[in-house]
Design an enzyme around this catalytic site. Structure first.
Site, PDB file in Angstrom:
ATOM      1  N   LYS A  41       0.850  -1.205   0.000  1.00 37.26           N
ATOM      2  CA  LYS A  41       0.000   0.000   0.000  1.00 37.26           C
ATOM      3  C   LYS A  41       0.881   1.248   0.000  1.00 37.26           C
ATOM      4  CE  LYS A  41      -0.393  -0.290   5.006  1.00 37.26           C
ATOM      5  NZ  LYS A  41      -1.135  -0.908   6.099  1.00 37.26           N
ATOM      6  N   ARG A 139     -10.961  -0.022  14.836  1.00 42.62           N
ATOM      7  CA  ARG A 139     -10.923   0.833  13.646  1.00 42.62           C
ATOM      8  C   ARG A 139     -11.922   0.164  12.698  1.00 42.62           C
ATOM      9  NH1 ARG A 139      -5.131   1.592  10.881  1.00 42.62           N
ATOM     10  NH2 ARG A 139      -5.759  -0.469  10.155  1.00 42.62           N
ATOM     11  N   TYR A 293      15.782  30.119   8.694  1.00 36.80           N
ATOM     12  CA  TYR A 293      14.598  30.854   9.166  1.00 36.80           C
ATOM     13  C   TYR A 293      14.555  30.911  10.685  1.00 36.80           C
ATOM     14  CZ  TYR A 293      12.329  30.810   4.569  1.00 36.80           C
ATOM     15  OH  TYR A 293      12.001  31.005   3.264  1.00 36.80           O
ATOM     16  N   MET A 341      11.681  24.735   2.793  1.00 38.81           N
ATOM     17  CA  MET A 341      10.891  23.965   1.832  1.00 38.81           C
ATOM     18  C   MET A 341      11.800  23.196   0.878  1.00 38.81           C
ATOM     19  SD  MET A 341       7.954  25.229  -0.821  1.00 38.81           S
ATOM     20  CE  MET A 341       6.822  25.878   0.372  1.00 38.81           C
TER      21      MET A 341
HETATM   22  C1  LIG Z   1      -0.342  -1.917   6.657  1.00 39.65           C
HETATM   23  C2  LIG Z   1      -0.918  -3.161   7.092  1.00 39.65           C
HETATM   24  C3  LIG Z   1      -0.105  -4.256   7.408  1.00 39.65           C
HETATM   25  C4  LIG Z   1       1.396  -4.214   7.431  1.00 39.65           C
HETATM   26  O1  LIG Z   1       1.840  -3.792   8.693  1.00 39.65           O
HETATM   27  P1  LIG Z   1       3.390  -3.642   9.039  1.00 39.65           P
HETATM   28  O2  LIG Z   1       3.381  -3.152  10.427  1.00 39.65           O
HETATM   29  O3  LIG Z   1       3.944  -2.669   8.086  1.00 39.65           O
HETATM   30  O4  LIG Z   1       3.975  -4.988   8.887  1.00 39.65           O
HETATM   31  C5  LIG Z   1      -0.731  -5.436   7.739  1.00 39.65           C
HETATM   32  N1  LIG Z   1      -2.072  -5.522   7.758  1.00 39.65           N
HETATM   33  C6  LIG Z   1      -2.893  -4.491   7.474  1.00 39.65           C
HETATM   34  C7  LIG Z   1      -4.350  -4.673   7.508  1.00 39.65           C
HETATM   35  C8  LIG Z   1      -2.336  -3.271   7.125  1.00 39.65           C
HETATM   36  O5  LIG Z   1      -3.137  -2.254   6.838  1.00 39.65           O
END
Ligand SMILES: *Cc1c(COP(=O)(O)O)cnc(C)c1O
Length: 660
Positions: A41, A139, A293, A341
Site C-alpha cells: 500500500k 478501527r 529561518y 521547503m
Molecule cells: C499496513 C498493514 C499491514 C502491514 O503492517 P506492518 O506493520 O507494516 O507490517 C498489515 N495488515 C494491514 C491490515 C495493514 O493495513
C-alpha cells in the site's frame, strides 16, 4: 554500492536484494503451511509498488495487499495478475473498479457486501472477499462478537466468495498482553465458523517476529520487509532465539526479554530505501551568526557549513530541524537551523575536505544513525510516515546485487516523454492505441505492424519522402524481346548521409538484402537472362538539388551498386533536399507486368507509366496502405497514372502493378 553515475539533485535508491534478504529473514518465522502477503500500500511505503511486488512475488508472496481499489488498479495496469487484496474498507463508488480489476476486498459490514454482490451479479463475476473482524483495534472490521452475523449474510450472497477472514493487531510490537487477547478472540471466532475459508490472517510483520504470527495460515508483511526495524524488536527476538539455542544445553531458562541495548546489529534487516542528495554549496560562518529561518541555530565557533538542495517539500521532515543527521563521506553531519521547503543546512566542521558535488545520505544506507527508525527517534516521529513521504521530488533507481536495473520518474500528472526509456515509451504508445481503438488486439496489431517499424530504434530517424514522382517509359530497344525502360525518380527528403546507393540485382533474393539497407535510395530487379553490368543498367544522372553527383560503379555478388556522392553533400546533411535519379535499362516484353514499390513512408505520390501503343490497354492496380487506399488512377494516350494528394500519407509495403 555501484558505479552508476546519477545526475539528480536528489534521488532514492531501492535495493531489491535487501528486500529479498529481509523477506528471507522473516520467512524463517513462518510455521509450516503458512504463506505471506506482501503489503504494498501507499506505493509500497514509498518504495514503488510495482518493483516491490515483482520481487516479493518472486520470493513467494501468495498475495499482495493495497489500501484502496485505485492502488490495486494501478498494479493491474502494470501487468500484475496475482491476487491483490484491498485492506481498507472500500466505498460503494469504488465497486466498479474492484470488479473490473478482479481485486479481492475486505468487507466489514453487510450493506457493502450486498451492494458489491449486486454489481458482481450484473457483471457476471464472482468477487473474492475477506471478512474483517475487529478484535480490539476498534478501527475498521465487524465487532468480533457480531462477526457470525456478517459471515452468515455474506455466505448467502451468490456472487461473493468468502476467501478469507482476518483481523489486525493494535499493538503487536508493544503490548504483548493485549495482542494475546486479540489473538484469543480471533481464534475463538474462527473456531466458531461452520466452514473454514481459504485464508485466515491476523499478523503484521511485528506480530510475526513477536511470536504472535502462528495463528492463521497467512501473514501480512510490511515495515520489517522494508528493513525498518520499528521497535528494535527483531534484533531482540533474534538474540532471544540465539540465547535459547545456547541455553538449551544448560538449565538456564530465558525469562525477561533482553534489555534494550545501544549497540545495534543492523545486518539483520537491511534498509531497502536510501535517500541521497548532493552537496550544492559550501559556506563559512562566523561565531555568533545564525543559519536559516527564525535564526534557530547560532554558530558556537567560526566554521564551515553546507547546503543540500532538498527540504520538507522533498519529504525531509520539518521536525528534523536542528536534529537530523546526514552522512557525508564517512562523517555524520548535524542538520543546523530549520528545514526549509527546498533546502537544508548541515554542519561541515567535522569534515576533512568537503567538495561541492559530494554525495550525502539523508536516509537509509549502512549507517545506523540514518536508518528511518533512528532518524525519527530524534523527533518522536513515525518511520512509516517518513518512508511514505520521502522522495516526493526524487526519481527512484532500482538496484539488484549492486546493478542498476532501471529508474522510475516521480509520478506526474503530465506525461513527459523524456522521463521514460524507449521500452517504456513503446508500452505507452501501445497502451494508448489500445485505449483509443477500444481494442487491445487491434491496438497491438497497428503498433506491431506499423508504428514499431518507425519507433523501434530511437536512433533511426523517421525520414519520409515527399512529392514522390516516378516516371517509367517503355520504348523500343536494340535487343530483341526487350523494351528500353527509362525511369525518372524525384522526391524530397531530409538528407541523412553524404552518399547513397542505387542498386540493381539479378535475383529477388539478392535484391531483398538491399531493401534492408538504409543507404539505398533506389532498387531495380534485372531480368535473369540479361547479363548484369554497367551497360545493361545505366544510371544516367543523379542530382541532389542542383548538384550533379559523382557515381562509382561496383559489383557485389549478383548486384551492381552505384555509389552516388559529392563532397558538397556534407553541407546538406539534415536538410530537406530534392533528389533526382535517372536510369535506363532493359525490361522483358514477355513479362506482362511491371511493379513499382514504395518502400519508405511517403507523402504525396505521382507515378506514371508510358508505354508503346502495341501493349494495348494497361491495367493499373494500386496496392496502397495508409491514409488513402484508393489513389486516383487515370489513362490517356498510352500513359497510365496513379496519383494521390500531396498531404496524404502512404505507408511502406505499398506499390502499383501495371499489367499488360
Ligand atoms: C499496513 C498493514 C499491514 C502491514 O503492517 P506492518 O506493520 O507494516 O507490517 C498489515 N495488515 C494491514 C491490515 C495493514 O493495513
Amino acid at each position: 554500492m555501484h558505479k552508476t553515475i546519477i545526475n539528480e539533485r536528489s534521488w532514492v535508491e531501492i535495493d531489491l536484494s535487501a528486500l529479498r534478504h529481509n523477506l528471507s529473514v522473516l520467512k524463517r518465522y513462518l510455521v509450516s503451511g503458512q504463506q505471506f502477503m506482501m503489503i504494498v500500500k501507499a506505493d509500497a511505503y514509498g518504495h514503488g509498488a510495482l518493483e516491490i511486488s515483482r520481487t516479493a512475488l518472486a520470493e513467494g508472496a501468495a498475495y499482495l495487499g493495497v489500501a484502496n481499489p485505485e492502488e490495486g488498479r494501478l498494479l493491474r495496469l502494470q501487468g500484475i495478475s496475482t491476487p491483490v487484496l484491498v485492506l481498507s474498507p472500500s466505498l460503494t463508488s469504488e465497486i466498479g473498479t474492484i470488479i473490473a480489476n478482479d481485486l479481492s476486498v475486505s468487507v466489514s459490514n453487510p450493506d457493502f457486501a450486498i451492494a458489491l454482490n449486486k454489481a458482481a451479479a450484473k457483471a457476471g463475476k464472482k468477487v473474492l472477499i475477506h471478512l474483517k473482524a475487529d478484535t480490539g483495534m476498534h478501527r475498521s472490521g465487524m465487532d468480533w462478537q457480531d462477526f457470525q452475523e456478517l459471515w452468515q449474510q455474506a455466505a448467502k450472497l451468490k456472487n461473493l466468495e468468502v476467501e478469507g477472514v482476518f483481523s489486525h493487531y493494535a499493538a503487536s510490537e508493544s503490548d504483548a498482553e493485549f495482542s494475546r487477547l486479540q489473538q484469543q478472540r480471533f481464534n475463538q471466532l474462527v473456531d466458531s465458523l461452520p466452514q473454514k475459508p481459504r485464508f485466515i490472517h491476523i499478523a503484521n510483520s511485528n506480530a510475526v517476529v513477536h511470536g504472535l504470527g502462528h495463528c492463521g495460515n497467512l501473514v501480512r508483511l510490511g515495515i520489517l520487509a522494508y528493513g525498518v526495524d520499528t521497535e528494535n524488536c527483531l534484533i531482540y527476538r533474534e538474540r532471544q532465539i540465539k540465547a535459547e539455542e545456547e541455553d538449551s544445553t544448560s538449565s538456564l531458562q530465558p525469562s525477561d526479554p533482553p534489555a534494550p541495548q545501544n549497540s545495534r546489529t543492523p545486518e539483520l534487516l537491511t534498509p531497502v530505501m536510501t535517500f541521497k542528495t548532493t552537496l550544492s554549496q559550501i559556506k563559512s560562518i562566523r561565531k555568533g551568526e545564525s543559519v536559516g529561518y527564525n535564526r534557530s541555530w547560532i554558530a558556537p565557533e567560526d566554521g564551515l557549513y553546507g547546503i543540500l538542495p532538498i527540504g520538507y517539500a522533498d519529504g525531509y521532515d520539518f521536525l528534523l530541524s536542528n536534529c537530523g543527521l546526514v552522512r557525508l563521506k564517512d562523517q555524520l553531519c548535524k542538520v543546523i537551523g530549520r528545514i526549509s521547503m527546498d533546502m537544508i543546512c548541515i554542519d561541515l566542521s567535522a569534515l576533512e575536505s568537503p567538495k561541492v558535488g559530494d554525495v550525502a545520505i539523508l536516509l537509509g544506507g549502512s549507517d545506523p544513525e540514518t536508518r528511518a527508525e533512528n532518524l525519527v527517534a530524534n523527533f518522536g516521529g513515525n518511520p512509516y510516515e517518513l518512508l511514505c513521504q520521502v522522495g516526493r521530488r526524487a526519481k527512484r533507481f532500482y538496484f539488484r546485487e549492486g546493478h542498476l536495473l532501471h529508474s522510475v520518474p516521480l509520478s506526474r500528472r503530465d506525461f513527459v516523454p523524456d522521463d521514460f526509456s524507449d521500452s517504456k515509451l513503446n508500452q505507452v504508445i501501445e497502451a494508448a492505441l489500445a485505449q483509443r481503438l477500444q481494442s487491445g488486439e487491434i491496438g497491438e496489431l497497428i503498433y506491431r505492424e506499423i508504428l514499431r517499424n518507425f519507433f523501434y530504434n530511437k536512433d533511426k530517424d523517421i525520414h519520409y519522402r515527399q512529392a514522390f514522382r516516378h516516371e517509367i517509359a517503355f520504348s523500343d530497344s536494340l535487343k530483341a524481346g526487350y523494351y528500353k525502360a527509362t525511369t525518372t525518380l524525384q522526391y524530397r527528403k531530409v538528407l541523412s548521409s553524404d552518399y547513397f546507393i542505387v542498386a540493381c540485382a539479378d535475383s529477388a533474393e539478392v535484391l531483398q538484402r538491399y531493401f534492408r539497407r538504409p543507404d539505398v535510395e533506389y532498387r531495380w530487379l534485372m531480368d535473369e537472362a540479361i547479363e548484369l553490368d554497367a551497360n545493361s543498367f545505366v544510371v544516367s544522372k543523379v542530382m541532389v538539388n542542383n548538384l550533379l553527383l559523382n557515381t562509382r560503379i561496383s559489383h557485389n555478388n549478383g548486384c551492381v551498386e552505384i555509389n552516388c556522392a559529392h563532397p558538397e553533400l556534407a553541407r546538406l546533411l539534415g536538410k530537406s533536399v530534392d533528389i533526382t535519379i535517372n536510369t535506363h535499362t532493359l525490361y522483358p516484353k514477355n513479362s506482362h507486368q511491371f511493379s513499382v514499390f514504395i518502400s519508405e513512408l511517403t507523402r504525396g505520390v505521382d507515378i506514371t507509366f508510358r508505354y508503346p501503343p502495341e501493349l494495348g490497354r494497361v491495367d493499373c492496380v494500386p496496392v496502397f496502405s495508409g491514409q488513402n487506399k484508393y489513389p486516383t488512377v487515370s489513362h490517356e494516350d498510352c500513359c497510365a497514372r496513379v496519383f494521390s494528394r500531396s498531404e496524404e500519407w502512404i505507408f511502406p509495403i505499398s506499390g502499383v502493378v501495371f499489367a499488360y
